[in-house]
Design an enzyme around this catalytic site. Structure first.
Site, PDB file in Angstrom:
ATOM      1  N   LYS A  44     -23.601  43.582 -19.719  1.00 47.46           N
ATOM      2  CA  LYS A  44     -24.450  45.095 -19.160  1.00 47.46           C
ATOM      3  C   LYS A  44     -24.445  44.868 -17.767  1.00 47.46           C
ATOM      4  CE  LYS A  44     -28.724  42.688 -20.402  1.00 47.46           C
ATOM      5  NZ  LYS A  44     -29.580  42.412 -21.426  1.00 47.46           N
ATOM      6  N   ARG A  95     -40.042  46.316 -27.180  1.00 49.01           N
ATOM      7  CA  ARG A  95     -39.274  47.572 -26.202  1.00 49.01           C
ATOM      8  C   ARG A  95     -38.626  48.278 -26.905  1.00 49.01           C
ATOM      9  NH1 ARG A  95     -35.124  44.332 -22.217  1.00 49.01           N
ATOM     10  NH2 ARG A  95     -33.915  44.130 -24.406  1.00 49.01           N
ATOM     11  N   HIS A 129     -34.800  40.858 -30.642  1.00 49.82           N
ATOM     12  CA  HIS A 129     -34.862  40.162 -29.273  1.00 49.82           C
ATOM     13  C   HIS A 129     -36.029  39.266 -29.149  1.00 49.82           C
ATOM     14  CE1 HIS A 129     -32.896  39.557 -25.468  1.00 49.82           C
ATOM     15  NE2 HIS A 129     -33.810  40.187 -24.821  1.00 49.82           N
ATOM     16  N   ARG A 141     -26.244  36.266 -28.479  1.00 54.93           N
ATOM     17  CA  ARG A 141     -25.830  37.267 -27.244  1.00 54.93           C
ATOM     18  C   ARG A 141     -26.108  36.312 -26.059  1.00 54.93           C
ATOM     19  NH1 ARG A 141     -29.665  39.575 -30.436  1.00 54.93           N
ATOM     20  NH2 ARG A 141     -30.942  39.606 -28.967  1.00 54.93           N
ATOM     21  N   TYR A 144     -38.604  41.466  13.543  1.00 60.00           N
ATOM     22  CA  TYR A 144     -39.351  42.697  13.202  1.00 60.00           C
ATOM     23  C   TYR A 144     -40.821  42.129  13.191  1.00 60.00           C
ATOM     24  CZ  TYR A 144     -35.747  46.279  13.055  1.00 60.00           C
ATOM     25  OH  TYR A 144     -34.892  46.837  13.235  1.00 60.00           O
ATOM     26  N   CYS A 146     -34.154  41.595   7.790  1.00 63.54           N
ATOM     27  CA  CYS A 146     -33.756  42.759   8.162  1.00 63.54           C
ATOM     28  C   CYS A 146     -32.880  43.880   7.463  1.00 63.54           C
ATOM     29  CB  CYS A 146     -33.170  43.044   9.763  1.00 63.54           C
ATOM     30  SG  CYS A 146     -33.947  42.054  10.762  1.00 63.54           S
ATOM     31  N   MET A 147     -32.381  44.883   7.735  1.00 68.90           N
ATOM     32  CA  MET A 147     -31.742  45.584   6.865  1.00 68.90           C
ATOM     33  C   MET A 147     -30.303  45.161   6.562  1.00 68.90           C
ATOM     34  SD  MET A 147     -30.627  49.860   6.712  1.00 68.90           S
ATOM     35  CE  MET A 147     -32.214  50.368   6.721  1.00 68.90           C
ATOM     36  N   ASP A 148     -29.651  44.681   7.585  1.00 71.56           N
ATOM     37  CA  ASP A 148     -28.309  44.316   7.644  1.00 71.56           C
ATOM     38  C   ASP A 148     -28.089  42.845   7.960  1.00 71.56           C
ATOM     39  OD1 ASP A 148     -27.211  46.784   6.828  1.00 71.56           O
ATOM     40  OD2 ASP A 148     -27.636  47.260   8.884  1.00 71.56           O
TER      41      ASP A 148
END
Ligand SMILES: *Cc1c(COP(=O)(O)O)cnc(C)c1O
Length: 826
Positions: A495, A593, A622, A679, A719, A767-769
């Site tokens: 999944k 669930r 489960h 599973r 940052y 940071c972002m990248d």
């Protein structure tokens, strides 16, 4: 070192100790940034110029460290770290030294203690190179020769070692007295005496006397006999009788050196060990290196007397600061880069280095070699010499450039040699892209511009990839099968795009390994697998009404967890004229669930008895806490409730659906309760939720070091200026950030990566990248180096997940599609 906590407490005679459990200590930690093992680690909180180790205790505790030697605040720390052991002493450094003294006493092997003003590390490393074939050597890492470095070095000794080489450095009076009992050398080497640290000593003689304290119990002391100041010191200390040395003046010396002749590239040393002249060549020309090698020769007379039969041993010495650059290439190649010079002596060293590297790594040997220029020899003589060096070596392929190189032909009839008249021709016709699994030596005179070859060969991966070993996934499936009773079926949970790893490739590998079924989250994922040719049964864990057509068209098997969903499905099936569609019923036994309660399930039996549009292929529940042994009573109750409900359902409906309960953790811990199927999810990727060590890691997230920089004290990194190195240091930048799914919670040292086998913490905010890593303890790092974010020994997913209070599942499932997945089988 291996000691139990109990024994350590006994040895250290602490002021106070709080021992909550006994542990075996295998790792000593004094710098929290070097944390690599959390289990069986003892942290010494040192007070020093570089800060107060006590400040890192709680952080280390959160990472899993459980044993601490401290000075202050024992009650307070014990309260905040309720599962840790604390030993309070008056001086943590002294305690560490005391432990090393105790440990040293366990060994009867020769221990070489090296001191002096300069050259300690060089002599130690040369001796290591010269003796490593004859002894199993333990030696000081780098130049660990201080009050802290020496005990850390000595604590590395183990039963398998047959020789120890330790350095001792001092900067003021009183220090050697403390180092002596830790090292207790049996052989001493006094490298030389100079002005270093003289400000703390009144006279040079005082400094010599202080250093000589290291040797008070040595059987032999090795030094330069021509140095009258050291000779005087030995006499004052009553050690002259035990001294051995080299001399260019004294014919009675242990090693009388008749002649030292320096050539352009090497030095010839003439000695007369058995009355006959013996010329030994060494690949150095500077005076310091020559003297360091002479000390080693005297040491060899004690430790490997037959060395005089192998004079070429010395020619193979590698400079301690390696000049040759080694880098990773494409196709599993290793490249040894020496494109700036080519002369006969450096060629011999480089070839030897290559032979050893290739042997260590099990690689083939390929040599790319240019003509040698300005040798001063006739071309004939020169290439005969080159051939002599190459002749005995195993080289699978030799690619040579330059007209003169054809001269090699006659001398090397058994070697595979390809000839090229120019570097262009080699680049065009040399087939260098095809070289694989080799250790490639690239050695060319500057004018041949061999750097163009390096560029072609070198790994160009300025990118971040998730490497997925499909073979490991299959092996893990086999492992779980081996735990289970024979005949138990396995469902591969692929999944969420195969937990982020890639559902098709993983499904394909599992399919080939005859997995009994696969499971995806939504119908579209199942459709993709069918379109890609997967034929195994596919369960859809979360089918939506809008996707019923897809389910039916692609023979996907829905999991049903509510009455209304079941009725909608039947309406659809009857409209389309199908019958006997397989479905699976989920039973909620405490996870709360999805699923029917056990009572609802039993009530449903009548529905299925009369309805022939669908049939129940399996029933499952489960587990909520299969990985947590403190919840085992709850888990067993879940299993029992499910089994009872399944039995009653089968009785009522008149047939027996398959039954399954266990996920990965459940399979690892309750394999005998498996019923008909299990599973498997996370475990297939080699990640155990119950600490199993039988799995094969299948995932590796790696990137490349983009840039390396020096940071001055007071500078901040990233940052919000959150990255601090109060004393300055080195950082690196890597091309991965939170947009790649690299968790921002790893910021500010909570996460780490591995580089050249070292653990480097994240510094500052992710940071972002990109993000920045602390390379202060890995100064050897080079731009272009591989950086492992997870998947090697130092970067276990479980430990990383724990550090930011999440689970490994999240770390892999979050990886963005931007990260290239690379699949391989090995
Ligand atoms: C995801 C999932 C599993 C697999 O769990 P792992 O812990 O990854 O083995 C098993 N059963 C169900 C219902 C699941 O949703």
């Amino acid at each position: 070192m291996i000691y139990t906590i109990e024994k350590i407490v006994h040895r250290l005679r602490p002021l106070q100790s709080i021992v909550r459990f006994d542990d075996t200590i295998e790792h000593i930690l004094t710098d929290s940034r070097s944390l690599s093992h959390t289990k069986h680690t003892l942290f010494f909180a040192l007070l020093g110029e570089s800060g107060d180790g006590h400040l890192y205790i709680e952080q280390l505790y959160q990472h899993g460290v459980r044993n601490f030697v401290i000075i202050n605040h024992i009650e307070e720390l014990a309260e905040r770290c309720p599962e840790a052991n604390f030993i309070a002493v008056s001086d943590t450094l002294r305690a560490l030294q005391r432990l090393a003294i105790e440990w040293r006493a366990n060994f009867q092997i020769p221990v070489v203690g090296i001191t002096g003003s300069n050259g300690k590390t060089v002599v130690k490393e040369f001796l290591y190179q010269l003796l490593c074939d004859s002894y199993n050597i333990v030696r000081s890492p780098k130049s660990y020769n201080s009050q802290l470095g020496v005990p850390l070095s000595v604590l590395q000794m183990s039963e398998s070692h047959t020789l120890a080489l330790f350095e001792a450095g001092i900067s003021k009076p009183g220090e050697m007295e403390r180092l002596f009992p830790i090292i207790r050398p049996t052989i001493g080497i006094f490298t030389n005496i100079g002005s270093a640290h003289q400000e703390n000593f009144n006279t040079l003689a005082q400094k010599i006397d202080e250093k000589l304290q290291l040797f008070s119990e040595c059987e032999r002391i090795i030094y330069n006999m021509d140095d009258s100041q050291i000779t005087d010191g030995l006499r004052r200390a009553g050690l002259l009788g035990r001294s051995r040395g080299w001399s260019t003046e004294n014919k009675e010396a242990t090693l009388f050196v008749k002649k030292i002749e320096t050539q352009e590239r090497f030095t010839e040393i003439t000695i007369a060990p058995l009355g006959k002249d013996l010329v030994i060549r060494i690949p150095f020309v500077d005076k310091a290196s020559v003297e360091d090698v002479l000390l080693c020769m005297v040491a060899m007379m004690l430790l490997k007397p037959d060395f005089i039969e192998q004079p070429d041993l010395f020619m193979r010495l590698e400079p301690v600061e390696m000049r040759l650059e080694v880098k990773k290439g494409n196709n599993d190649n290793i490249i040894i880069n020496d494109v700036c010079s080519n002369d006969i002596n450096s060629l011999a060293i480089a070839l030897d280095f290559q032979q050893r590297r290739a042997k260590e790594m099990g690689l083939q040997r390929v040599v790319l070699l240019s003509e040698i220029q300005q040798s001063g020899l006739s071309a004939r003589q020169l290439y005969r010499n080159v051939a002599e060096i190459i002749q005995p070596l195993a080289i699978e392929h030799l690619l040579v450039v330059g007209k003169e190189m054809t001269r090699l032909q006659d001398y090397l009839p058994d070697h595979k040699i390809s000839y090229f008249s120019s570097t262009e021709e080699l680049l065009e016709h040399g087939g260098i892209e095809e070289i694989s699994h080799s250790c490639i030596l690239v050695k060319g005179a500057r004018s041949f511009q061999f750097e163009r070859i390096i560029e072609r060969l070198a790994h160009k991966v300025h990118q971040t990839t998730l490497q997925v070993n499909l073979e490991a996934i299959v092996q893990n499936l086999h492992y779980y099968r081996s735990l289970l009773p024979k005949g138990t079926q396995c469902i591969g949970m692929v999944k969420a795009n195969g937990y982020g790893v890639g559902s098709y490739e993983v499904a394909q590998a599992l399919d080939e390994a005859h997995i009994d079924a696969l499971a995806v989250a939504v119908a579209d994922e199942g459709k993709e697998l069918r379109k890609a040719g997967i034929l195994s049964p596919i369960l859809v864990m979360n089918p939506e009404e809008s996707a019923f057509d897809t389910l039916i068209n692609y023979t996907l098997e829905p999991v049903i967890f509510s009455r209304s969903l079941l009725e909608q499905l039947c309406t659809k099936i009857s409209k389309q004229g199908f019958s006997r569609i397989a479905l699976h019923l989920e039973v909620d036994t405490g996870m709360h669930r999805l699923g029917f309660s056990p009572e609802e399930l039993v009530e449903l039996a009548d529905f299925f008895k009369e309805n022939h549009l669908v049939y129940v292929k399996s029933l499952f529940t489960h587990l909520a806490a299969a990985d947590d042994s403190t919840e085992d009573a709850f888990t067993l109750r879940q299993i029992e409730q499910f089994s009872e409900a399944a039995t009653r359902f089968a009785q009522q409906v008149g047939y027996q659906p398959l039954r399954h309960i266990l996920n990965t953790a459940g399979t690892e811990r309750f394999a005998n309760k498996a019923l008909d199927m299990v599973r498997l999810g996370i475990g297939l990727y080699g990640i155990s939720s119950s600490g199993s060590t039988q799995l094969t890691p299948a995932l590796r997230l790696r990137t490349t070091l983009l840039q390396k920089k020096n940071i001055l004290p007071g500078d901040t990194i990233g940052y919000a200026r959150k990255g601090l190195l109060p004393e300055g240091g080195i950082i690196g930048v890597i091309p991965i950030g939170y947009a790649d799914g690299y968790d921002r919670r790893f910021s500010q040292g909570r996460g780490w990566v591995s580089l050249r086998g070292k653990r480097c913490p994240i510094i500052g905010n992710v940071c972002m990248d990109t993000c920045m890593i602390d390379l202060t303890l890995c100064p050897e790092a080079q731009e272009g180096d591989e950086v492992v974010l997870f998947g090697d020994e130092l970067t276990e997913l479980n430990a990383l997940a724990q550090a930011i209070e999440t689970i490994p599942y999240e770390l892999i499932a979050d990886l963005s599609p931007r990260i290239q997945r690379v699949y391989y089988r090995a």
